[in-house]
Write an enzyme that holds these catalytic residues in place. Structure first.
Site, PDB file in Angstrom:
ATOM      1  N   ARG A 128       0.850  -1.188   0.000  1.00 55.59           N
ATOM      2  CA  ARG A 128       0.000   0.000   0.000  1.00 55.59           C
ATOM      3  C   ARG A 128       0.890   1.243   0.000  1.00 55.59           C
ATOM      4  NH1 ARG A 128      -2.310   0.271   6.260  1.00 55.59           N
ATOM      5  NH2 ARG A 128      -0.274   0.061   7.255  1.00 55.59           N
ATOM      6  N   GLU A 167      -2.356   7.952   7.395  1.00 57.49           N
ATOM      7  CA  GLU A 167      -0.947   7.973   7.810  1.00 57.49           C
ATOM      8  C   GLU A 167      -0.049   8.356   6.638  1.00 57.49           C
ATOM      9  OE1 GLU A 167       0.190   4.349   9.774  1.00 57.49           O
ATOM     10  OE2 GLU A 167      -0.765   4.962  11.638  1.00 57.49           O
ATOM     11  N   GLU A 324      -6.326   5.493  16.097  1.00 57.20           N
ATOM     12  CA  GLU A 324      -5.993   4.065  16.006  1.00 57.20           C
ATOM     13  C   GLU A 324      -5.154   3.652  17.200  1.00 57.20           C
ATOM     14  OE1 GLU A 324      -3.970   2.578  12.591  1.00 57.20           O
ATOM     15  OE2 GLU A 324      -5.139   3.794  11.198  1.00 57.20           O
ATOM     16  N   GLU A 372      -2.564  -8.133   7.400  1.00 56.14           N
ATOM     17  CA  GLU A 372      -2.826  -7.782   8.800  1.00 56.14           C
ATOM     18  C   GLU A 372      -3.803  -8.738   9.480  1.00 56.14           C
ATOM     19  OE1 GLU A 372      -3.758  -3.558   8.302  1.00 56.14           O
ATOM     20  OE2 GLU A 372      -1.698  -3.137   8.920  1.00 56.14           O
ATOM     21  N   LYS A 373      -3.849  -9.983   8.968  1.00 57.59           N
ATOM     22  CA  LYS A 373      -4.849 -10.905   9.527  1.00 57.59           C
ATOM     23  C   LYS A 373      -4.544 -11.307  10.967  1.00 57.59           C
ATOM     24  CE  LYS A 373      -2.897 -14.733   6.837  1.00 57.59           C
ATOM     25  NZ  LYS A 373      -1.993 -13.840   6.078  1.00 57.59           N
TER      26      LYS A 373
HETATM   27  C1  GAL Z   1      -1.572   1.804  11.014  1.00 54.65           C
HETATM   28  C2  GAL Z   1      -2.402   1.926   9.757  1.00 54.65           C
HETATM   29  C3  GAL Z   1      -3.527   0.930   9.743  1.00 54.65           C
HETATM   30  C4  GAL Z   1      -3.030  -0.431  10.151  1.00 54.65           C
HETATM   31  C5  GAL Z   1      -2.373  -0.330  11.505  1.00 54.65           C
HETATM   32  C6  GAL Z   1      -1.836  -1.643  12.017  1.00 54.65           C
HETATM   33  O1  GAL Z   1      -0.288   2.308  10.801  1.00 54.65           O
HETATM   34  O2  GAL Z   1      -2.925   3.220   9.638  1.00 54.65           O
HETATM   35  O3  GAL Z   1      -4.101   0.904   8.465  1.00 54.65           O
HETATM   36  O4  GAL Z   1      -2.122  -0.867   9.195  1.00 54.65           O
HETATM   37  O5  GAL Z   1      -1.277   0.536  11.408  1.00 54.65           O
HETATM   38  O6  GAL Z   1      -1.169  -1.481  13.237  1.00 54.65           O
END
Ligand code: GAL
Length: 687
Positions: A128, A167, A324, A372-373
């Protein structure tokens, strides 16, 4: 007036919380990626979100490929169904611009939009954020998509906020493509006007690096050895600006159709490549992603607390959103330990304590496929029956109970100076030692937090009038104007604390002549002659002049000469023995303290605690250092957060707060108590 007060009265007057379109109460939810799931799952999701008390989710962040499956062919209906379904349950959305991961067709059609590494290699699709921030094709395609989204959903009552990109720059923040090279030269032309001025700023007389005209200038490429420091510094400045321009460009695309749209973007904690002081000026709300390693609960909470103070400070004290975090474990460290029961709650409430009016997660439902599973989620693979979802529901109830806190402010008399340019310059190579600015700043923020003193973070050059004590850790780069401001602050009666390796270079990373701390020798009543780093694991001793035992000190031993200042402590070892290690000097109405070393953490906490007490700056209640204590106030009420961030019990003496009601469980607190690990109280009383 503090930076915070300066900034509050916008438009209709006092800022009391998030804008009206936002969900009432503390925002609670996470990233929601329905494009990964069939529609029947969406219905379950909406039900379970409502059960958990979720009131806002971020949708569409990585959905570009689904929203524009072919060039210029937009499919927004499915997203409309998602938003309607959520809104039927009273769940608002933070609508993403969906630009964070361009579709494969886009990158194949516009290969020049893919970023290039310093080695000249072009990055390919498959992960990505594979775009060059200066790519016009990327920016234009993104804007076209945003216009579609704004036109279709801009007036939907569920759309409370816009989530710009994701991000920005987190993975890709140094592009070396031809477009970036050309833009870099344009940027330099604007900054320096002439090549002669560039040569002067970059100090190109060293190693025969003179440039004859602009066509010879490039971004720093591969080099035989250490490169020109100011070239590197300018390239960092330029890349930070380029990434910010992605943000500004997308906000512009939203506001073409929706001039009043509220926007945010999610910052990556304290992220070196992007100067967020500059970025968040463009957003209505500051939002952060924060993933401290939970293995050491106290270290994790210290790391998070600095970020929370920082994000509150970005918008002059207005509430921020913790956009997040993870419920349990991430998937990207070599070892990803779980948060212990209660730890996620304590960290979440820690954000609210420091001015957060939103607590969100990556992500709502754990993914079945993709990179990211194994990343934790609000709804894990195990489903709603386990500990994670139980804790998620409990947190939802806690946040409901804290509705009254929304919009409450933090009043700080202490500020820590933190500058991005300073970090870029400080961490350039070829110094006496490789320096880690984040670690140094944390080691000075941490004792303030352990003393339970509210602390704002300010950029170098910010007005300091509202503060009584200002701490400047490793403020290596200092302009003449900043030095004059710091001196004036002390003369007017402020207390300034500055550390080793400060006030050394100007904006071009050239060493100031006439000794260090540059332009502040009179203020500190001392001068630094030499810088001696201490290798990891090595220490010197620090002997307080007032008596008491020597303590260890680390990082640096500078050779300091007093010039009117008083040595409050001296070194005990090596040829430094007897030389000043901490110097105090009265200057005008105020005092300046210089630390030529990093003292042992307990000593530093005691030292700063006494210094603050002398100025009448006291904690609201007495508590063990592991306990977070923070006060937020509205016109009518005060809220005292007391959160044990450690996993073992800690003592609190409530003093004048004894008998106050705890919003979380309705009880009244006694005079003192032993607060179990990760336990929290939020006390309320009228002002
Ligand atoms: C962040 C990101 C998310 C996800 C997350 C996992 O950096 O914005 O999309 O990847 O990390 O920790």
């Amino acid at each position: 007036m503090t930076l915070a007060e300066n900034d509050i009265s916008e438009g209709s007057g006092q800022w009391t919380g998030f804008p009206a379109a936002m969900p009432a109460g503390i925002v609670y939810g996470g990233d929601y990626n329905p494009e990964q799931w069939p529609e029947e799952i969406w219905r379950q999701d909406a039900e379970l979100m409502a059960e958990a008390g979720v009131n806002m989710v971020c949708v569409g962040i990585f959905a570009w490929g689904r929203l524009e499956p072919q060039p210029g062919v937009y499919d927004l209906d499915w997203l409309g169904r998602v938003i309607d379904l959520l809104w039927a349950k009273g769940i608002a959305v933070c609508l993403a611009t969906a630009t964070a991961s361009p579709p494969v067709w886009f990158s194949r059609r516009f290969p020049q939009s893919l970023p290039v590494t310093r080695e000249g290699l072009r990055i390919d699709v498959g992960s990505r954020q594979h775009y060059c921030p200066n790519s016009a094709d990327y920016r234009e395609a993104g804007a076209r998509l945003i216009r579609q989204l704004a036109g279709r959903f801009g007036s939907h009552p569920a759309v409370a906020l816009w989530h710009v990109n994701n991000e920005i720059g987190c993975h890709s923040n140094r592009c070396h493509c031809g477009k970036c090279a050309a833009e870099f030269v344009r940027w330099l032309e604007q900054r320096y006007a002439s090549v002669a001025e560039l040569n002067r700023a970059w100090g190109t007389a060293f190693w025969s690096q003179q440039y004859g005209d602009w066509s010879e200038v490039r971004p720093p490429g591969l080099m035989t050895t250490i490169g020109n420091p100011c070239q590197e510094l300018d390239y960092q400045r330029f890349m930070s600006d380029s990434l910010r321009d992605v943000l500004v460009h997308e906000i512009g695309a939203i506001r073409e159709l929706l001039p009043d749209a509220r926007v945010t973007t999610n910052g990556v904690s304290w992220f070196k490549p992007a100067d967020y002081w500059e970025w968040f000026r463009h957003c209505d709300i500051a939002a952060l992603d924060c993933y401290p390693d939970p293995q050491d609960p106290l270290a994790a909470s210290h790391e998070a607390a600095l970020c929370h103070d920082l994000y509150r400070s970005f918008k002059g004290g207005r509430p921020f959103i913790l956009m997040e975090q993870v419920t349990t474990q991430v998937n990207w460290r070599p070892v990803n330990v779980l948060k212990k029961p209660g730890q996620m709650r304590a960290l979440s409430l820690g954000a609210v304590a420091r001015g957060g009016d939103g607590v969100m997660f990556f992500q709502w439902r754990a993914s079945r496929a993709g990179a990211e599973k194994f990343h934790g989620a609000m709804l894990p693979h195990f489903g709603p029956g386990g500990r994670v979802f139980r804790e998620v529901k409990e947190l939802g109830r806690d946040l409901q109970a804290l509705r009254a806190v929304c919009g409450a402010r933090t009043t700080a008399k202490v500020a820590v100076i933190l500058g991005w340019e300073n970090r870029w310059a400080l961490e350039l190579d070829s110094k006496p030692v490789a320096l880690d600015y984040e670690r140094i700043v944390r080691s000075w923020h941490r004792p303030l937090r352990e003393c339970h003193i509210a602390t704002d973070i300010v950029p170098p050059g910010a007005p300091l009038d509202g503060y009584e004590v200002v701490v400047a850790p490793a403020l290596y780069q200092l302009s003449a104007a900043q030095a004059a401001d710091l001196a004036a602050f002390v003369r007017r009666g402020g207390t300034l604390v500055m550390t080793y390796f400060s006030a050394i270079t100007d904006e071009c990373d050239r060493i100031w002549p006439d000794g260090q701390p540059a332009m502040l020798r009179e203020v500190f009543g001392m001068a630094v002659e030499e810088w001696q780093p201490l290798p990891a694991g090595h220490s010197n001793g620090l002997l307080p002049a007032a008596g008491g035992d020597a303590v260890d000190c680390h990082e640096f031993c500078e050779i300091v000469h007093c010039e009117g200042g008083e040595a409050l402590a001296t070194f005990t070892q090596d040829f430094f023995a007897g030389m000043p290690a901490i110097v105090k000097h009265r200057h005008g109405e105020g005092s300046a303290y210089y630390f030529a070393t990093q003292p042992d953490a307990d000593f530093l906490r005691d030292f700063l605690g006494k210094l603050l007490a002398e100025r009448g700056i006291a904690a609201p209640v007495a508590a063990d250092p592991a306990i977070d204590v923070a006060l937020r106030t509205t016109a009518e009420q005060e809220f005292l957060f007391v959160i044990n961030q450690g996993d073992s019990p800690g003592q609190v003496r409530y003093g004048e707060w004894s008998g106050a009601a705890d919003l979380l469980d309705g009880s009244r607190v006694a005079e003192s108590e032993s607060l179990p690990g990760f336990a929290a109280r939020v006390l309320a009383r009228p002002r």
